[in-house]
Design an enzyme around this catalytic site. Structure first.
Site, PDB file in Angstrom:
ATOM      1  N   GLU A   1      66.539  62.573  88.370  1.00  0.00           N
ATOM      2  CA  GLU A   1      65.304  61.900  87.970  1.00  0.00           C
ATOM      3  C   GLU A   1      64.172  62.745  88.450  1.00  0.00           C
ATOM      4  O   GLU A   1      63.261  62.595  89.422  1.00  0.00           O
ATOM      5  CB  GLU A   1      65.257  60.707  88.884  1.00  0.00           C
TER       6      GLU A   1
ATOM      7  N   GLU B   1      73.062  56.700  85.475  1.00  0.00           N
ATOM      8  CA  GLU B   1      73.097  55.665  86.326  1.00  0.00           C
ATOM      9  C   GLU B   1      72.855  54.499  85.232  1.00  0.00           C
ATOM     10  O   GLU B   1      71.827  54.550  84.322  1.00  0.00           O
ATOM     11  CB  GLU B   1      71.763  55.721  87.304  1.00  0.00           C
TER      12      GLU B   1
END
Length: 583
Positions: free
Chosen positions: A196, A315
């Site tokens: 991220e 994810e």
């Protein structure tokens, strides 16, 4: 410095050797359709198999990684492995995870607190040894392993716009050390450049440039480190791993520019945000939520898969489920995971479930909600039917009426409706026509008995494929609340739920304007602004919510329950004191 235990996989069951002949590797190449259809519903422990050969084709290799599981909040915890509430990872845990049917494991690692100062940024050898131990256990279990640089993304790589040279030096030094330590690991190990990635104080153009720079440098460092890293699968993320079209286009451009056939794109998905956390009144898996899911997976397919670039959904989950029970109603959550599994299969996206301890109990080695996992697991291979609700509410008093549920058959057919082992009789106990299931009034009267509040019976609708759908039959009366006082640090609304279940809460000032920290909507966020406590017969209003209220301003709260009932309450804050009244 405590000496780390050496990796133990060499003393365990015999595994496939690193030097497996290419002919055997070629024999292991699997097509996507075959890979996505190999899992049954049995999750009983079994002997770990030898690692499967890694196909030379990256798309087929990524297909072999389906499905995957995240070892979240462990080696990524700050500052140490057990600081975020999870037990120290063991070989037994990884054996257990493999036995559930998972083919890959993502091991998030935060390196920051285990590195020395500039200019070398030396990683603590004991910590590197610990990470390698966990990686080796997973590989010995036949799992693909994804290893990353995790919370470092917001701890220091995010400063790249204002501290470019130091961030680049640390990033390159970090990956040089990781690549060197793992360069002789088998091809089952995959490297992910950074989790991220985000960048402070930069516009969109500059953010895209910086991420391209980090991904490109990561690729160069790993490939130059030699050993098996010369051909290792490498995974590159979008900015913040967000699957927006602009960000995926930027990543596709980077991947194509590197001219390397063993690269993987990765994004994350936690659903349509209001539904994912239960805010703004988005309590149901409705057409808007489903539409967001379908469009997102189609973008992954069109941007990457259709262009020959494999995708790993590194994810996925629901943010509300991570933050505490009840935020997302269970039946709506089941529908979400069922649809996500279908979207992943049809768009050829490999999925890695984010689990920070919410799903799998790592101490007891079992699923916290076995039924939820059965739904997730079933979605890897087939569709399941669902319904408009998993609850039928029957009023405490008054005549009992027929109650209908809309079935989302998803290509299946209804085969039976049971209470335990007793099969209900079609035509007498219920009717089924098209996509409508109707429970007869006489049946409901029998099921609720004396209509004591709460769940009086549980039915199970079976279908021609997939998992059954559970239907709880609940007696309820309108909840009752009472006056109380408290403080901004501790305040609970006394609530007799009387069998009902809280769905959401609105908050507004007398002039109709929104009250609470989520000022853009009157509907506040479940578990962040409010949370029911059924055992203590109360609804807790959080300090975050109460401290955001204007002093001496009366706030009207409207509690919405899943039966359809609503209850109005009022609170007034004066300094740190809070008063609650029903009128």
């Amino acid at each position: 410095m405590r000496k780390q235990q050496a990796p133990q996989h060499r003393r365990r069951r015999i595994r496939l050797a690193v030097g497996t002949p290419l002919a055997l590797i070629a024999a292991g190449v699997l097509a996507y359709g075959a890979v996505f259809g190999t899992f049954g519903d049995d999750a009983e422990p079994q002997a770990a198999a030898a690692p499967a050969p890694v196909p030379d084709n990256a798309m087929a290799a990524v297909a072999s990684m389906q499905p995957g599981w995240n070892l979240g909040n462990s080696l990524d915890a700050i500052p140490n492995e057990t600081n975020w509430g999870q037990p120290r990872t063991t070989e037994t845990l990884l054996d257990s995870v493999r036995a559930q049917g998972f083919k890959s494991i993502r091991i998030p690692v935060t390196w920051s607190d285990h590195q020395g100062a500039a200019p070398n940024y030396t990683i603590d050898p004991a910590y590197m040894s610990r990470v390698k131990q966990v990686v080796d256990w997973a590989i010995a279990d036949g799992l693909y392993v994804i290893l990353d640089v995790h919370h470092d993304s917001w701890q220091w790589t995010s400063k790249m716009s204002t501290d470019h040279d130091q961030v680049r030096a640390r990033f390159d030094a970090t990956w040089t050390q990781i690549a060197t330590a793992f360069r002789n690991e088998p091809a089952q190990l995959v490297f992910e450049s950074v989790n991220e990635p985000q960048f402070d104080n930069a516009d969109n153009t500059r953010k895209a440039q910086m991420l391209n720079e980090l991904n490109t440098s990561f690729h160069k460092v790993v490939r130059a480190s030699g050993g098996n890293n010369k051909n290792r699968l490498l995974m590159l993320p979008t900015e913040v791993c967000t699957p927006d079209q602009r960000l995926m286009d930027n990543l596709a451009t980077t991947i194509k520019s590197l001219r390397d056939s063993r690269l993987i794109a990765t994004v994350h998905y936690y659903g349509y945000f209001p539904f994912s956390v239960n805010v703004a009144g988005s309590t149901r898996f409705d057409t808007q939520v489903r539409g967001d899911l379908d469009k997102t997976f189609k973008r992954m397919r069109d941007t990457f898969v259709a262009q020959g670039i494999p995708v790993v959904l590194g994810e996925y989950g629901l943010l509300g489920y991570d933050h505490g029970p009840g935020a997302v109603e269970r039946g709506e959550m089941l529908k979400y995971f069922e649809a996500l599994g279908h979207a992943a299969r049809t768009n050829k996206v490999t999925t890695v479930l984010w689990d920070n301890g919410s799903f799998y109990d790592r101490g007891k080695l079992r699923w916290k909600d076995a039924g939820l996992f059965r739904q997730i697991k079933s979605s890897w291979t087939t569709r399941s039917a669902t319904a408009s609700s998993d609850r039928v509410f029957v009023p405490k008093s008054g005549p009992v009426k027929d109650r209908s549920l809309a079935l989302n058959l998803n290509g299946a057919t209804l085969t039976a409706l049971k209470q335990g082992t007793t099969k209900l009789v079609s035509g007498r106990d219920y009717t089924h026509s098209g996509n409508r299931l109707t429970l007869k009034a006489a049946t409901l009267t029998r099921l609720v008995g004396d209509r004591s509040p709460g769940v009086n019976a549980t039915l199970q609708a079976g279908f021609s494929r997939g998992v059954p759908w559970r239907i709880q039959v609940i007696s309820y009366d309108t909840p009752v609340q009472s006056d109380t006082t408290g403080t901004t640090a501790s305040f609970r609304v006394p609530t007799q739920f009387r069998g009902d279940v809280l769905a959401t809460m609105q908050a507004a000032y007398a002039d109709g304007s929104n009250a609470g920290p989520t000022s853009w909507t009157p509907y506040q966020q479940f578990n962040t602004a409010f949370a029911p406590d059924y055992a203590k017969k109360s609804i807790r209003l959080t300090p975050t919510f109460l401290k955001s209220l204007k002093d001496n301003a009366r706030v009207k709260l409207t509690f919405h329950f899943w039966s359809g009932a609503t209850v109005t309450y009022h609170v007034t804050k004066s300094g740190s004191a809070v008063t609650g009244t029903t009128s």
